[in-house]
Write an enzyme that holds these catalytic residues in place. Structure first.
Site, mmCIF file in Angstrom:
data_model
loop_
_atom_site.group_PDB
_atom_site.id
_atom_site.type_symbol
_atom_site.label_atom_id
_atom_site.label_comp_id
_atom_site.label_asym_id
_atom_site.label_seq_id
_atom_site.Cartn_x
_atom_site.Cartn_y
_atom_site.Cartn_z
ATOM 1 N N LYS A 243 1.045 -1.145 -0.251
ATOM 2 C CA LYS A 243 -0.380 0.099 0.469
ATOM 3 C C LYS A 243 0.980 1.101 -0.099
ATOM 4 O O LYS A 243 0.197 2.436 -0.561
ATOM 5 C CB LYS A 243 -0.691 0.165 0.725
ATOM 6 C CG LYS A 243 -1.990 -1.256 0.686
ATOM 7 C CD LYS A 243 -3.196 -1.123 2.171
ATOM 8 C CE LYS A 243 -4.242 -1.555 2.068
ATOM 9 N NZ LYS A 243 -5.223 -2.424 3.438
ATOM 10 N N ASP B 164 -10.133 2.037 2.856
ATOM 11 C CA ASP B 164 -10.162 0.861 3.556
ATOM 12 C C ASP B 164 -11.241 1.926 4.609
ATOM 13 O O ASP B 164 -12.357 1.151 5.677
ATOM 14 C CB ASP B 164 -9.363 0.677 4.193
ATOM 15 C CG ASP B 164 -8.811 -0.063 3.474
ATOM 16 O OD1 ASP B 164 -8.931 -1.218 2.791
ATOM 17 O OD2 ASP B 164 -7.309 -0.325 3.216
ATOM 18 N N ALA C 292 -0.522 0.582 12.759
ATOM 19 C CA ALA C 292 -0.155 2.340 12.137
ATOM 20 C C ALA C 292 0.097 1.872 10.742
ATOM 21 O O ALA C 292 0.711 2.542 10.573
ATOM 22 C CB ALA C 292 0.216 2.839 12.991
ATOM 23 N N LEU D 89 -10.441 -5.699 11.664
ATOM 24 C CA LEU D 89 -9.905 -5.800 10.298
ATOM 25 C C LEU D 89 -10.093 -7.199 9.740
ATOM 26 O O LEU D 89 -9.771 -7.163 8.693
ATOM 27 C CB LEU D 89 -9.249 -5.025 9.999
ATOM 28 C CG LEU D 89 -9.046 -3.382 9.976
ATOM 29 C CD1 LEU D 89 -7.859 -2.072 9.652
ATOM 30 C CD2 LEU D 89 -10.422 -2.281 10.247
ATOM 31 N N GLY E 84 -13.856 -7.965 10.017
ATOM 32 C CA GLY E 84 -13.214 -7.062 9.180
ATOM 33 C C GLY E 84 -14.224 -7.645 7.910
ATOM 34 O O GLY E 84 -14.025 -6.791 6.285
HETATM 35 P P1 NDP Z 1 0.497 -3.455 7.603
HETATM 36 O O1 NDP Z 1 1.494 -3.979 7.234
HETATM 37 O O2 NDP Z 1 0.389 -2.209 7.047
HETATM 38 O O3 NDP Z 1 0.753 -2.938 8.735
HETATM 39 C C1 NDP Z 1 0.541 -4.346 9.767
HETATM 40 C C2 NDP Z 1 0.025 -3.328 11.054
HETATM 41 O O4 NDP Z 1 0.424 -4.660 12.675
HETATM 42 C C3 NDP Z 1 1.291 -2.305 12.130
HETATM 43 O O5 NDP Z 1 1.005 -1.784 12.977
HETATM 44 C C4 NDP Z 1 2.424 -3.552 12.694
HETATM 45 O O6 NDP Z 1 3.267 -2.692 13.394
HETATM 46 C C5 NDP Z 1 1.047 -4.640 13.905
HETATM 47 N N1 NDP Z 1 1.766 -5.615 14.164
HETATM 48 C C6 NDP Z 1 2.045 -6.436 12.991
HETATM 49 N N2 NDP Z 1 2.481 -7.749 14.254
HETATM 50 C C7 NDP Z 1 2.240 -7.501 15.023
HETATM 51 C C8 NDP Z 1 2.465 -8.423 16.484
HETATM 52 N N3 NDP Z 1 2.482 -9.400 16.200
HETATM 53 N N4 NDP Z 1 1.551 -7.083 17.621
HETATM 54 C C9 NDP Z 1 1.589 -6.257 17.577
HETATM 55 N N5 NDP Z 1 1.045 -5.311 16.844
HETATM 56 C C10 NDP Z 1 1.992 -6.263 15.259
HETATM 57 O O7 NDP Z 1 -0.662 -4.258 7.059
HETATM 58 P P2 NDP Z 1 -1.946 -3.299 7.474
HETATM 59 O O8 NDP Z 1 -2.130 -1.947 7.834
HETATM 60 O O9 NDP Z 1 -2.596 -3.288 5.781
HETATM 61 O O10 NDP Z 1 -3.094 -4.519 7.460
HETATM 62 C C11 NDP Z 1 -3.573 -4.344 8.374
HETATM 63 C C12 NDP Z 1 -4.018 -5.645 8.692
HETATM 64 O O11 NDP Z 1 -6.018 -5.827 8.146
HETATM 65 C C13 NDP Z 1 -4.045 -7.070 7.753
HETATM 66 O O12 NDP Z 1 -3.985 -8.306 8.892
HETATM 67 C C14 NDP Z 1 -5.166 -7.011 7.187
HETATM 68 O O13 NDP Z 1 -5.626 -8.819 6.142
HETATM 69 C C15 NDP Z 1 -5.853 -6.745 7.779
HETATM 70 N N6 NDP Z 1 -6.668 -5.764 6.437
HETATM 71 C C16 NDP Z 1 -8.577 -6.024 6.636
HETATM 72 C C17 NDP Z 1 -9.427 -5.134 5.565
HETATM 73 C C18 NDP Z 1 -10.647 -5.291 5.067
HETATM 74 O O14 NDP Z 1 -11.083 -4.839 4.418
HETATM 75 N N7 NDP Z 1 -11.252 -5.863 5.845
HETATM 76 C C19 NDP Z 1 -8.940 -4.058 4.824
HETATM 77 C C20 NDP Z 1 -7.278 -3.680 5.266
HETATM 78 C C21 NDP Z 1 -6.101 -4.293 5.995
HETATM 79 P P3 NDP Z 1 4.577 -2.265 13.414
HETATM 80 O O15 NDP Z 1 4.560 -0.758 13.480
HETATM 81 O O16 NDP Z 1 5.117 -2.302 14.839
HETATM 82 O O17 NDP Z 1 5.006 -3.141 12.500
#
Ligand code: NDP
Length: 280
Positions: free
Chosen positions: A66, A102, A128, A217, A241
């Site tokens: 993204k 989104d 974030a 989500l 989600g």
């Molecule tokens: P990103 O990869 O951009 O962000 C992932 C986020 O998850 C970051 O904030 C990351 O933190 C955090 N994270 C990952 N692993 C851990 C952990 N073990 N403990 C705590 N925090 C963690 O992903 P997206 O924002 O694009 O998507 C997030 C989720 O939302 C996905 O699983 C995706 O499938 C879902 N989603 C669903 C949608 C829907 O339409 N239903 C639309 C978009 C997303 P850090 O910054 O520290 O790495």
């Protein structure tokens, strides 16, 4: 050349987006050619170029592309610019125009499908990443009272808050301080932590009040851990989600085909196959 549409991600094999767009197309009498394309971060730009050369007119972009999609766009909607994240691409001449759907999808699901009035609510946003960046401005625009963003990597929560430009209403806090943040009417899990089968959410019960709605989500297996916590904490409502997924797809479909599909039938069909975690 036939117009083509696709979703790019990595992994992408289990994406529901091709089925959703095909169902919207049937509903509207539009023959939709929409595929899932697996592209690694290194291969994303080349895959998108090849897609454009074959008649690619629109694309969805999901994890982990993204932010790369945002960077490659020549023009963007105001909401995409504010989010710093793009999940919808539209070909204009030989360039890409970017949008993020989104956040609008989440707000529409919560308000229209689940009857939630977001105005005046205190909201905790966990995460974030790209989706959190899209969701945050949409929640603020929906009239929430306060947005608190907490992320594993605190600098990213700070960046998100800075981008919102609303210091009076939007603030970041440390994950370790969750027990000191008080209670929230809405808790949104926008992390991908639940994709790890060993994940557990040990969040303080003090975050929950008698009104709290917990939203993940994620859907399916990736939503199990957070929604299990939410039920154990006696949140009033739990939402996964799936509805957001259908609503954000409808927003993309509208931009590409200039007609807004009816999402309820498509949502009902998917919900039949994807029970909300914990439902009998
Ligand atoms: P990103 O990869 O951009 O962000 C992932 C986020 O998850 C970051 O904030 C990351 O933190 C955090 N994270 C990952 N692993 C851990 C952990 N073990 N403990 C705590 N925090 C963690 O992903 P997206 O924002 O694009 O998507 C997030 C989720 O939302 C996905 O699983 C995706 O499938 C879902 N989603 C669903 C949608 C829907 O339409 N239903 C639309 C978009 C997303 P850090 O910054 O520290 O790495």
């Amino acid at each position: 050349m036939t117009d083509r549409y696709a979703v790019f991600g990595h992994p992408i094999a289990h994406s529901l987006s091709p089925d959703i767009h095909a169902a919207f197309g049937r509903q509207e009498g539009i023959a939709v050619d929409y595929r899932a394309i697996d592209a690694t971060p290194d291969g994303f730009l080349a895959a998108l170029e090849a897609f454009a050369a074959e008649g690619g007119r629109g694309a969805n972009v999901t994890l982990p592309h993204k932010e790369a999609a945002f960077a490659l766009c020549t023009t963007r909607t105001a909401r995409a610019t504010r989010a710093g994240s793009v999940n919808t691409l539209l070909r204009k001449g030989d360039r890409w125009h970017g949008d993020t759907t989104d956040g609008a999808g989440l707000v529409r699901d919560l308000t229209d499908r689940h009857g939630q009035d977001l105005r005046g609510r205190r909201v905790l946003l966990l995460g974030a990443g790209g989706s959190a960046r899209s969701v945050a401005p949409s929640l603020l625009d929906a009239g929430i009272r306060e947005l608190v963003v907490v992320n594993r990597t605190p600098e990213r929560a700070d960046e998100l808050i800075d981008a919102m430009g609303e210091p009076g209403r939007a603030l970041s806090r440390y994950w370790d301080d969750l027990h000191d943040l008080g209670d929230f009417e809405l808790i949104v899990n926008a992390t991908s932590a639940g994709r790890d089968p060993s994940a557990s959410f040990k969040l303080p019960l003090s975050l929950v009040n008698s009104m709290t709605t917990a939203v993940d989500l994620n859907y399916g297996d990736a939503a199990i851990a957070f929604l299990a916590w939410a039920r154990a904490a006696e949140c009033r409502n739990t939402v996964d989600g799936l509805g957001m997924l259908v609503e954000q797809a409808a927003e993309s479909f509208q931009q590409w085909h200039e007609v807004r599909p009816d999402t309820d039938a498509v949502y009902a069909g998917l919900r039949g196959n994807h029970r909300l975690t914990g439902e009998e």
